[in-house]
Motif scaffolding. Structure first.
Motif, PDB file in Angstrom:
ATOM      1  N   LEU A  21       0.852  -1.211   0.000  1.00 38.73           N
ATOM      2  CA  LEU A  21       0.000   0.000   0.000  1.00 38.73           C
ATOM      3  C   LEU A  21       0.878   1.249   0.000  1.00 38.73           C
ATOM      4  CD1 LEU A  21      -2.664  -1.025   2.684  1.00 38.73           C
ATOM      5  CD2 LEU A  21      -2.937  -1.009   0.199  1.00 38.73           C
ATOM      6  N   ASP A  22       0.453   2.224  -0.747  1.00 41.19           N
ATOM      7  CA  ASP A  22       1.198   3.488  -0.783  1.00 41.19           C
ATOM      8  C   ASP A  22       0.681   4.511   0.229  1.00 41.19           C
ATOM      9  OD1 ASP A  22      -1.228   3.915  -1.927  1.00 41.19           O
ATOM     10  OD2 ASP A  22      -0.469   4.923  -3.739  1.00 41.19           O
ATOM     11  N   ARG A  23      -0.293   4.090   1.001  1.00 36.97           N
ATOM     12  CA  ARG A  23      -0.852   4.996   2.032  1.00 36.97           C
ATOM     13  C   ARG A  23      -1.375   4.147   3.172  1.00 36.97           C
ATOM     14  NH1 ARG A  23      -5.496   7.636  -1.551  1.00 36.97           N
ATOM     15  NH2 ARG A  23      -3.743   7.490  -3.034  1.00 36.97           N
ATOM     16  N   PRO A  24      -1.581   4.666   4.339  1.00 38.51           N
ATOM     17  CA  PRO A  24      -2.103   3.878   5.463  1.00 38.51           C
ATOM     18  C   PRO A  24      -3.505   3.389   5.169  1.00 38.51           C
ATOM     19  CG  PRO A  24      -1.129   5.924   6.249  1.00 38.51           C
ATOM     20  CD  PRO A  24      -1.210   6.036   4.758  1.00 38.51           C
ATOM     21  N   LEU A  25      -3.860   2.289   5.862  1.00 38.62           N
ATOM     22  CA  LEU A  25      -5.225   1.784   5.733  1.00 38.62           C
ATOM     23  C   LEU A  25      -6.224   2.836   6.165  1.00 38.62           C
ATOM     24  CD1 LEU A  25      -4.992  -1.865   7.155  1.00 38.62           C
ATOM     25  CD2 LEU A  25      -5.528  -1.199   4.802  1.00 38.62           C
ATOM     26  N   PRO A  26      -7.303   2.932   5.420  1.00 37.35           N
ATOM     27  CA  PRO A  26      -8.364   3.799   5.918  1.00 37.35           C
ATOM     28  C   PRO A  26      -8.832   3.323   7.285  1.00 37.35           C
ATOM     29  CG  PRO A  26      -8.713   3.258   3.621  1.00 37.35           C
ATOM     30  CD  PRO A  26      -7.593   2.392   4.072  1.00 37.35           C
ATOM     31  N   GLU A  27      -9.247   4.271   8.114  1.00 38.06           N
ATOM     32  CA  GLU A  27      -9.596   3.942   9.499  1.00 38.06           C
ATOM     33  C   GLU A  27     -10.704   2.913   9.556  1.00 38.06           C
ATOM     34  OE1 GLU A  27      -9.321   3.804  13.533  1.00 38.06           O
ATOM     35  OE2 GLU A  27      -7.956   4.703  12.061  1.00 38.06           O
ATOM     36  N   GLY A  28     -11.675   2.998   8.669  1.00 38.30           N
ATOM     37  CA  GLY A  28     -12.785   2.033   8.676  1.00 38.30           C
ATOM     38  C   GLY A  28     -12.322   0.633   8.326  1.00 38.30           C
ATOM     39  N   VAL A  29     -11.404   0.553   7.312  1.00 34.87           N
ATOM     40  CA  VAL A  29     -10.863  -0.743   6.914  1.00 34.87           C
ATOM     41  C   VAL A  29     -10.026  -1.325   8.039  1.00 34.87           C
ATOM     42  CG1 VAL A  29      -9.382  -1.916   5.244  1.00 34.87           C
ATOM     43  CG2 VAL A  29     -10.923  -0.100   4.475  1.00 34.87           C
ATOM     44  N   ARG A  30      -9.237  -0.454   8.710  1.00 31.86           N
ATOM     45  CA  ARG A  30      -8.394  -0.938   9.812  1.00 31.86           C
ATOM     46  C   ARG A  30      -9.247  -1.515  10.934  1.00 31.86           C
ATOM     47  NH1 ARG A  30      -6.633   0.631  14.628  1.00 31.86           N
ATOM     48  NH2 ARG A  30      -4.495   0.059  15.264  1.00 31.86           N
ATOM     49  N   ARG A  31     -10.326  -0.827  11.317  1.00 32.19           N
ATOM     50  CA  ARG A  31     -11.190  -1.358  12.378  1.00 32.19           C
ATOM     51  C   ARG A  31     -11.784  -2.700  11.970  1.00 32.19           C
ATOM     52  NH1 ARG A  31     -12.899   4.107  12.821  1.00 32.19           N
ATOM     53  NH2 ARG A  31     -14.764   3.617  11.607  1.00 32.19           N
ATOM     54  N   LYS A  32     -12.138  -2.805  10.671  1.00 32.55           N
ATOM     55  CA  LYS A  32     -12.720  -4.071  10.199  1.00 32.55           C
ATOM     56  C   LYS A  32     -11.681  -5.186  10.224  1.00 32.55           C
ATOM     57  CE  LYS A  32     -16.125  -6.476   8.583  1.00 32.55           C
ATOM     58  NZ  LYS A  32     -17.302  -6.752   9.413  1.00 32.55           N
ATOM     59  N   VAL A  33     -10.430  -4.877   9.851  1.00 37.27           N
ATOM     60  CA  VAL A  33      -9.355  -5.878   9.886  1.00 37.27           C
ATOM     61  C   VAL A  33      -9.133  -6.352  11.309  1.00 37.27           C
ATOM     62  CG1 VAL A  33      -6.862  -6.199   9.569  1.00 37.27           C
ATOM     63  CG2 VAL A  33      -8.217  -5.086   7.787  1.00 37.27           C
ATOM     64  N   VAL A  34      -9.068  -5.411  12.282  1.00 41.98           N
ATOM     65  CA  VAL A  34      -8.884  -5.770  13.698  1.00 41.98           C
ATOM     66  C   VAL A  34     -10.033  -6.641  14.161  1.00 41.98           C
ATOM     67  CG1 VAL A  34      -8.793  -4.840  16.048  1.00 41.98           C
ATOM     68  CG2 VAL A  34      -7.447  -3.765  14.226  1.00 41.98           C
ATOM     69  N   ALA A  35     -11.262  -6.325  13.718  1.00 39.34           N
ATOM     70  CA  ALA A  35     -12.426  -7.139  14.111  1.00 39.34           C
ATOM     71  C   ALA A  35     -12.306  -8.561  13.556  1.00 39.34           C
ATOM     72  CB  ALA A  35     -13.701  -6.464  13.631  1.00 39.34           C
ATOM     73  N   LEU A  36     -11.860  -8.709  12.257  1.00 39.62           N
ATOM     74  CA  LEU A  36     -11.684 -10.044  11.668  1.00 39.62           C
ATOM     75  C   LEU A  36     -10.634 -10.842  12.432  1.00 39.62           C
ATOM     76  CD1 LEU A  36     -11.804  -9.229   7.831  1.00 39.62           C
ATOM     77  CD2 LEU A  36     -13.575 -10.351   9.207  1.00 39.62           C
ATOM     78  N   VAL A  37      -9.501 -10.157  12.775  1.00 37.07           N
ATOM     79  CA  VAL A  37      -8.432 -10.866  13.502  1.00 37.07           C
ATOM     80  C   VAL A  37      -8.920 -11.263  14.876  1.00 37.07           C
ATOM     81  CG1 VAL A  37      -6.114 -10.615  14.482  1.00 37.07           C
ATOM     82  CG2 VAL A  37      -6.629  -9.704  12.207  1.00 37.07           C
TER      83      VAL A  37
END
Length: 453
Positions: A21-37
């Motif tokens: 990625l050339d930029r940080p994860l969007p905050e919404g995507v990051r929260r969703k990734v943390v929820a999946l993990v």
């Protein structure tokens, strides 16, 4: 169930790993990734977990996402084995989404955030584009929601603005009405204030007038009080005189004689002395009538009225005072301060008294006349310590009694017919003693006589 996992084969994984990625994860995507993990975390054994995440194994998914979110995101990024295990759990829980991502055709109806989060975990070919597209979609959706919210907020603010404008117009009208009412009330108050000021000015004028009248009344009352005090002093003096007369009468009665007897005896002594003096003056022989007086003969020349007039003396001639004091039982009463302030006013009062009394003492020794010198004692705080000279009676008037009144009392106390001479230039004193039968003379006459002593 093995298909999503096999779909993410080594070749795909290698392809996916090469992407970034050339930029940080969007905050919404990051929260969703943390929820999946966090959800997939519970299906792994402690040995399958990275060392830094094992302490969170017994946490609930909610607490795990809250307290271990950063640690799980870091482990997911840095630990491929851990990411592969999480991807297997995601393929088991969301097989259709995992299969679609593996085939490179994500479902159009799927939530872009879910697609991006699953793509980030599974790392299929082109996952970075999917995450970027999901981030853009999320931002676009967020912008649309923000625009919608902004429109709703704008509509709400417009409504509030319209309501505020209406309220402002109503308040403005109300304030204008209140202002008009306040102006009318202020005009009324101004009129009342002017009227009150006029009343105050009239009251002040009346107060000044009343004050002037009160001052006049006080002045008149003070004058009346002063007159009353003067009359009271005069009456007190008369009363004291009467009391002194009564006391003298009582003393005379106790001694077996009355005041009239004393006056008659003094008058008799005066007549006898006058007769003796007349005999000496006329050079009469001891016998008043002799037989030879009846024989007619030529008598010596007698004094004519012209000769008698030649013997008259001026009122300023000191010899006049000598003639008066040569009368039998003569009594000289001197107004002390009247004489001293006429003759030597520059001297202190004490020296004035001593000089006058010294001269009177010599005059009394020369003439043998009774002499009384009266000084005003009304202003004295204490009695004057003075040794009266021989032949001179020294008297000070009491408090409330003037020397003039005391002189009049002395003149009235003498019996009619006794020669009484009063020395004073005070016209009131002279008139008063003249009514009592005394002979007033000027102070200058006594001063001239004393200058010859």
């Amino acid at each position: 169930m093995e298909q999503p996992t096999s779909g993410a084969g080594p070749a795909d994984a290698a392809d996916g790993t090469a992407e970034s990625l050339d930029r940080p994860l969007p905050e919404g995507v990051r929260r969703k990734v943390v929820a999946l993990v966090s959800d997939a975390f519970g299906g792994l054994t402690v040995g399958e977990l990275p060392a830094q995440l094992r302490q969170y194994a017994r946490f609930t998914p909610t607490r795990r996402a809250k307290f271990a979110g950063n640690a799980m995101a870091a482990a997911l990024e840095s630990d491929p084995a851990f990411r592969r295990r999480i991807g297997e759990r995601v393929g088991q829980t969301q097989p259709e989404l995992a299969e679609a991502l593996t085939s490179g055709a994500p479902p159009a109806a799927a939530d872009p955030v879910d697609v991006a989060a699953a793509a980030y975990v599974l790392r299929p070919a082109g996952w970075a584009k999917l995450v970027a597209a999901a981030g853009e979609e999320v931002q676009r959706a967020h912008a649309e929601r923000a625009d919608e919210e902004t429109r709703r907020e704008l509509e709400r603010l417009r409504g509030e603005l319209d309501q505020a404008r209406g309220q402002t117009r109503a308040d403005t009208e109300r304030l204008r009405s209140e202002l008009e009412s306040s102006r009318k009330e202020a005009d009324s108050l101004h009129r009342k204030l002017r009227s009150a000021l006029s009343e105050v000015k009239r009251g002040e004028a009346a107060l000044r007038k009343a004050g002037a009248e009160a001052d006049a009344v006080r002045a008149e009352a003070a004058a009346q009080v002063s007159a009353a005090e003067s009359e009271s002093r005069r009456l007190k003096a008369r009363l004291a005189e009467a009391e002194a007369s009564v006391e003298a009468g009582r003393r005379a009665a106790r001694e077996g004689r009355s005041v009239e007897d004393m006056r008659l005896r003094l008058l008799l002594d005066t007549v006898l002395d006058a007769a003796q003096g007349l005999r000496r003056e006329l050079a009469l022989p001891p016998s008043s009538i002799r037989p030879a007086d009846g024989v007619e003969a030529v008598e010596p020349g007698r004094m004519s009225p012209k000769d008698i007039a030649a013997r008259a003396l001026s009122e300023t001639d000191p010899a006049l005072l000598d003639q008066l004091l040569a009368l039998p039982q003569a009594h000289l009463i001197v107004d002390g301060y009247n004489v001293t302030k006429t003759g030597y006013p520059q001297m202190p009062l004490e020296k004035q008294r001593l000089r006058l009394l010294g001269g009177l003492s010599v005059l009394a020794a020369q003439t043998g006349a009774e002499m009384t010198c009266v000084f005003d004692g009304a202003e004295l705080a204490v009695p004057v310590l003075l040794a009266p000279p021989r032949g001179v009676r020294v008297l000070f008037s009491k408090a409330g009694v003037t020397a003039d009144e005391l002189i009049r009392q002395l003149a009235r106390a003498e019996p009619p017919g006794r020669p009484v001479v009063v020395v004073s230039t005070d016209r009131e004193v002279a008139d008063g003693v003249a009514k009592a039968g005394a002979r007033p003379v000027a102070s200058a006459l006594l001063l001239k006589r004393l200058s010859r002593v």
